[in-house]
Design an enzyme around this catalytic site. Structure first.
Site, mmCIF file in Angstrom:
data_model
loop_
_atom_site.group_PDB
_atom_site.id
_atom_site.type_symbol
_atom_site.label_atom_id
_atom_site.label_comp_id
_atom_site.label_asym_id
_atom_site.label_seq_id
_atom_site.Cartn_x
_atom_site.Cartn_y
_atom_site.Cartn_z
ATOM 1 N N TRP A 150 63.975 -15.378 -61.556
ATOM 2 C CA TRP A 150 62.908 -14.449 -61.164
ATOM 3 C C TRP A 150 61.714 -15.240 -60.637
ATOM 4 O O TRP A 150 61.637 -16.447 -60.874
ATOM 5 C CB TRP A 150 62.472 -13.582 -62.359
ATOM 6 C CG TRP A 150 61.957 -12.240 -61.933
ATOM 7 C CD1 TRP A 150 60.664 -11.821 -61.931
ATOM 8 C CD2 TRP A 150 62.735 -11.154 -61.418
ATOM 9 N NE1 TRP A 150 60.587 -10.534 -61.446
ATOM 10 C CE2 TRP A 150 61.838 -10.102 -61.118
ATOM 11 C CE3 TRP A 150 64.094 -10.954 -61.170
ATOM 12 C CZ2 TRP A 150 62.267 -8.879 -60.580
ATOM 13 C CZ3 TRP A 150 64.516 -9.744 -60.641
ATOM 14 C CH2 TRP A 150 63.597 -8.723 -60.353
ATOM 15 N N ASP A 206 52.664 -13.910 -56.987
ATOM 16 C CA ASP A 206 51.763 -12.783 -56.748
ATOM 17 C C ASP A 206 52.317 -11.502 -57.363
ATOM 18 O O ASP A 206 53.444 -11.487 -57.871
ATOM 19 C CB ASP A 206 51.535 -12.590 -55.245
ATOM 20 C CG ASP A 206 52.772 -12.061 -54.543
ATOM 21 O OD1 ASP A 206 53.908 -12.422 -54.943
ATOM 22 O OD2 ASP A 206 52.628 -11.263 -53.605
ATOM 23 N N GLU A 209 55.742 -10.449 -56.540
ATOM 24 C CA GLU A 209 56.789 -11.334 -57.068
ATOM 25 C C GLU A 209 57.488 -12.152 -55.990
ATOM 26 O O GLU A 209 58.660 -12.475 -56.085
ATOM 27 C CB GLU A 209 57.846 -10.513 -57.831
ATOM 28 C CG GLU A 209 57.260 -9.386 -58.654
ATOM 29 C CD GLU A 209 58.244 -8.747 -59.612
ATOM 30 O OE1 GLU A 209 58.988 -7.860 -59.181
ATOM 31 O OE2 GLU A 209 58.260 -9.149 -60.794
ATOM 32 N N GLU A 210 56.761 -12.466 -54.952
ATOM 33 C CA GLU A 210 57.399 -13.153 -53.831
ATOM 34 C C GLU A 210 56.774 -14.491 -53.491
ATOM 35 O O GLU A 210 57.452 -15.399 -53.044
ATOM 36 C CB GLU A 210 57.317 -12.256 -52.582
ATOM 37 C CG GLU A 210 58.073 -10.952 -52.738
ATOM 38 C CD GLU A 210 57.836 -10.019 -51.568
ATOM 39 O OE1 GLU A 210 56.782 -10.115 -50.930
ATOM 40 O OE2 GLU A 210 58.731 -9.193 -51.311
ATOM 41 N N GLU A 432 59.028 4.725 -55.495
ATOM 42 C CA GLU A 432 58.204 3.557 -55.174
ATOM 43 C C GLU A 432 57.719 3.634 -53.734
ATOM 44 O O GLU A 432 56.554 3.399 -53.421
ATOM 45 C CB GLU A 432 59.037 2.290 -55.382
ATOM 46 C CG GLU A 432 58.296 0.990 -55.113
ATOM 47 C CD GLU A 432 59.224 -0.207 -55.223
ATOM 48 O OE1 GLU A 432 60.091 -0.380 -54.338
ATOM 49 O OE2 GLU A 432 59.101 -0.972 -56.203
HETATM 50 C C1 NOJ Z 1 61.798 -8.464 -53.830
HETATM 51 C C2 NOJ Z 1 60.631 -7.549 -53.806
HETATM 52 O O1 NOJ Z 1 59.837 -7.728 -52.708
HETATM 53 C C3 NOJ Z 1 59.872 -7.685 -55.064
HETATM 54 O O2 NOJ Z 1 58.677 -6.985 -55.037
HETATM 55 C C4 NOJ Z 1 60.759 -7.213 -56.155
HETATM 56 O O3 NOJ Z 1 60.074 -7.190 -57.360
HETATM 57 C C5 NOJ Z 1 61.966 -8.110 -56.255
HETATM 58 N N1 NOJ Z 1 62.615 -8.236 -54.980
HETATM 59 C C6 NOJ Z 1 62.944 -7.620 -57.275
HETATM 60 O O4 NOJ Z 1 63.320 -6.300 -57.061
HETATM 61 C C1 NOJ Z 2 58.298 -4.532 -57.368
HETATM 62 C C2 NOJ Z 2 56.841 -4.712 -57.174
HETATM 63 O O1 NOJ Z 2 56.624 -5.545 -56.075
HETATM 64 C C3 NOJ Z 2 56.201 -5.262 -58.404
HETATM 65 O O2 NOJ Z 2 54.807 -5.326 -58.217
HETATM 66 C C4 NOJ Z 2 56.508 -4.415 -59.602
HETATM 67 O O3 NOJ Z 2 55.981 -5.010 -60.748
HETATM 68 C C5 NOJ Z 2 58.000 -4.221 -59.764
HETATM 69 N N1 NOJ Z 2 58.599 -3.780 -58.542
HETATM 70 C C6 NOJ Z 2 58.307 -3.192 -60.850
HETATM 71 O O4 NOJ Z 2 57.758 -1.958 -60.526
#
Ligand code: NOJ
Ligand code: NOJ
Length: 589
Positions: A150, A206, A209-210, A432
């Protein structure tokens, strides 16, 4: 019938404003529609949140009490986890709602406090309770660690959670329950702030998550949490070690995200993006302080900087989504994370579109409180989209210009809610994302954070605001940033690696001090002790203490070609205590 009569009775000047003829009847009926939508959708959103919380939530069967599931979706995407960020932002909304009168939420809030106190003890791939584990982004819903790959750590979780809990603790103190604040809530906050003080100056992933770098959202959340945490500690007669010293330094660093025109949401990373990102709008709404003037330094919703940024970010989505086609600047559009997004092919998000509305409602509240609006060269373009003839100046409440600005901003803000309304299915379920071409819901269904975003946006619209976090006393950035004193552990890397003439060995990895995985910035090891029988390469490097990190050795030949060690990455936890030492003995693989 009635409308026609009303219309006839009104002078023409009231019926038509500016160049665009807007019959009052349309406005009135649209207003009714938006109010009706908000009313129904508020109930749906509260229920949508509660359904996703363990300990009774109908869509969270078997989930531990107080654990917020991100979404009931278990495949494509699998969001059947609890993210510290989503949970904290959700509970921030619930605590605010509780404070403004929904006493039924008390038990759920206490469940959250216990659940988080437990999660803070769970060792995970980001570390243990005292070695960075609080920066783990998500856990399994049974409160065990998620051990898959992750983007970690994510350093916004602890400060966001501290903020949600601080609002609650302050309420407890004000309502005769200082004991609970001190004995139950403060210990959780204290750990989060301890983490935050120690790690805020290190890079991390960030909120999306990227990107591994420095994220504006994380820093904004950090400054707020440290400032209000220091004040809470004082009230409770406790110490928040380092909080009061770090908060102004964080604010100082936050200034470097300002480009002069907008906030570059991610710095210290080469991400190939403009930096225009809903990250910054979310930062502004989550550090909104109803007692603040329009401070630029803290990027308050009504500040010139945050308004210029609002325009820059929302404009960046006008051409990338088909559903926004032909909508001119100054009119609401569907907003996503950032224009370069490829997740589900890159679409608008409900929570981002709602945040664009919320910032404007916040600004309206702040202008009303300070009884004036200043238009300066930084914010001029934002205001010109709404009132083309406007010039810089300060306009007092009651003046014609003040009134026309506030009514235009209100209409503009309502427009974002209307976009959400348009793309919300009839059952009110907020996913979402919604498709950039068709507008149909996409990705995770019933996203808890989407519902929370709806609640806070419409509360601000109704002038229901959270308590102050002390922005007026915490909004001056020091002239020069000194950071916080480093607390380093001397880490010796020894690796046995047989090399040929012209080859050199380096170490790189997840930490800035190791070059963040970039071979160009990798740290050189020395062959001073290299012999045929002991091919030792070695270096001693200052790394942040008590920090889990991944790394690998690489070799470069005389032509500069890079060879990486084989997978998996190596992991190490640096020693605890400033100035402590540790040695790693590895063999090249
Ligand atoms: C890529 C997405 O851009 C990110 O926001 C997300 O949390 C992860 N994949 C996992 O689903
Ligand atoms: C992807 C989003 O980019 C992230 O900010 C969020 O925490 C997860 N999904 C779970 O909702």
């Amino acid at each position: 019938m009635l409308f026609t009569n009303v219309l006839r009775a009104l002078p023409a000047a009231l019926l038509f404003t500016g160049t665009q003829a807007t019959p009052l009847g349309d406005l009135e009926s649209r207003q009714t529609t938006i109010d009706a939508f908000i009313k129904a959708q508020t109930t749906i959103s509260v229920n949508g949140i509660l359904a996703n919380i363990g300990g009774g939530g109908s869509k969270a069967p078997g989930v531990s009490a107080g654990i917020v599931v991100a979404s009931p979706s278990r495949t494509d995407p699998d969001y059947w986890y609890t993210w510290t960020r989503d949970a904290a932002l959700t509970y921030k909304a619930l605590v605010e709602r509780f404070i403004s009168g929904d006493t039924s939420l008390r038990q759920k809030i206490d469940d959250y406090v216990s659940a988080q106190a437990y999660l803070q003890t769970v060792s995970n791939p980001s570390g243990g309770p005292d070695s960075g584990g609080l920066g783990e982004p998500k856990f399994n819903v049974d409160r065990t660690a998620f051990t898959g790959a992750w983007g970690r750590p994510q350093r916004d979780g602890p400060p966001l959670r501290a903020t949600a809990l601080t609002i609650y603790a302050n309420w407890l103190i004000a309502n005769g329950n200082k004991t609970q604040a001190l004995n139950v809530v403060w210990p959780v906050i204290q750990k989060d702030l301890g983490y935050t003080v120690r790690y805020w100056n290190q890079t991390g992933f960030d909120l999306w998550e990227e990107v591994n770098g420095s994220s504006f959202f994380t820093l904004a959340a950090t400054q707020r949490a440290l400032a209000e945490g220091a004040a809470l500690a004082k009230t409770l007669g406790q110490t928040c070690t380092g909080c009061a010293d770090a908060a102004p330094q964080v604010l100082c660093f936050a200034q470097s995200f300002w480009t002069g025109k907008y906030i570059d949401s991610n710095i210290n990373v080469n991400d190939g993006r403009t930096g225009l990102d809903a990250n910054s709008i979310l930062s502004s709404i989550h550090t909104f302080d109803p007692a603040s003037k329009c401070t630029d330094a803290t990027f308050q919703p009504c500040s010139a900087r945050a308004l210029a940024n609002h325009k820059a970010v929302t404009d960046s989505f006008r051409s990338v989504y088909a559903i926004n086609k032909g909508i001119a600047a100054g009119k609401a559009v569907a907003v996503g994370r950032y224009a370069e997004d490829v997740y589900y092919n890159g679409n608008p998000w409900y929570l981002a579109t709602l945040a664009a509305a919320e910032q404007l409602y916040d600004a309206l509240y702040q202008w009303d409180k300070q009884a004036s609006i200043t238009v300066d060269s930084v914010s001029l373009a934002f205001f010109k989209d709404l009132i083309p003839s406007i010039a810089t100046g300060t306009f007092a409440k009651g003046s014609a210009t003040y009134t026309s600005i506030t009514s235009a901003v209100k209409t503009y803000a309502d427009g974002y809610v209307a976009v959400v309304q348009k793309y919300t299915p009839s059952n009110g379920g907020l996913a979402e994302q919604f498709d950039k071409n068709s507008g149909t819901p996409l990705s995770a269904v019933d996203l808890t954070w989407s519902y929370a975003a709806f609640l806070t946006a419409v509360e601000r619209r109704a002038s229901i605001v959270p308590p102050t976090w002390g922005e007026p006393a915490n909004n001056v950035a020091p002239a020069t940033c000194t950071g916080t004193p480093a607390c380093n552990a001397k880490t010796t890397f020894n690796v046995q690696a047989t090399t040929v003439y012209g080859e050199n060995v380096f170490v790189t990895g997840q930490l800035t001090q190791l070059g963040n995985w970039s071979p160009d910035a990798a740290k050189a090891l020395s062959a001073a002790k290299y012999t045929a029988s002991n091919p030792l390469w070695s270096a001693t490097i200052d790394l942040p203490a008590s920090t889990v990190f991944e790394y690998k050795y690489i070799r470069k030949n005389s032509a500069g070609a890079v060879t990486w060690e084989s997978d998996p990455n190596r992991r190490f936890t640096t020693s605890a205590g400033c100035g402590s030492t540790a040695t790693i003995n590895d063999t090249w693989r």
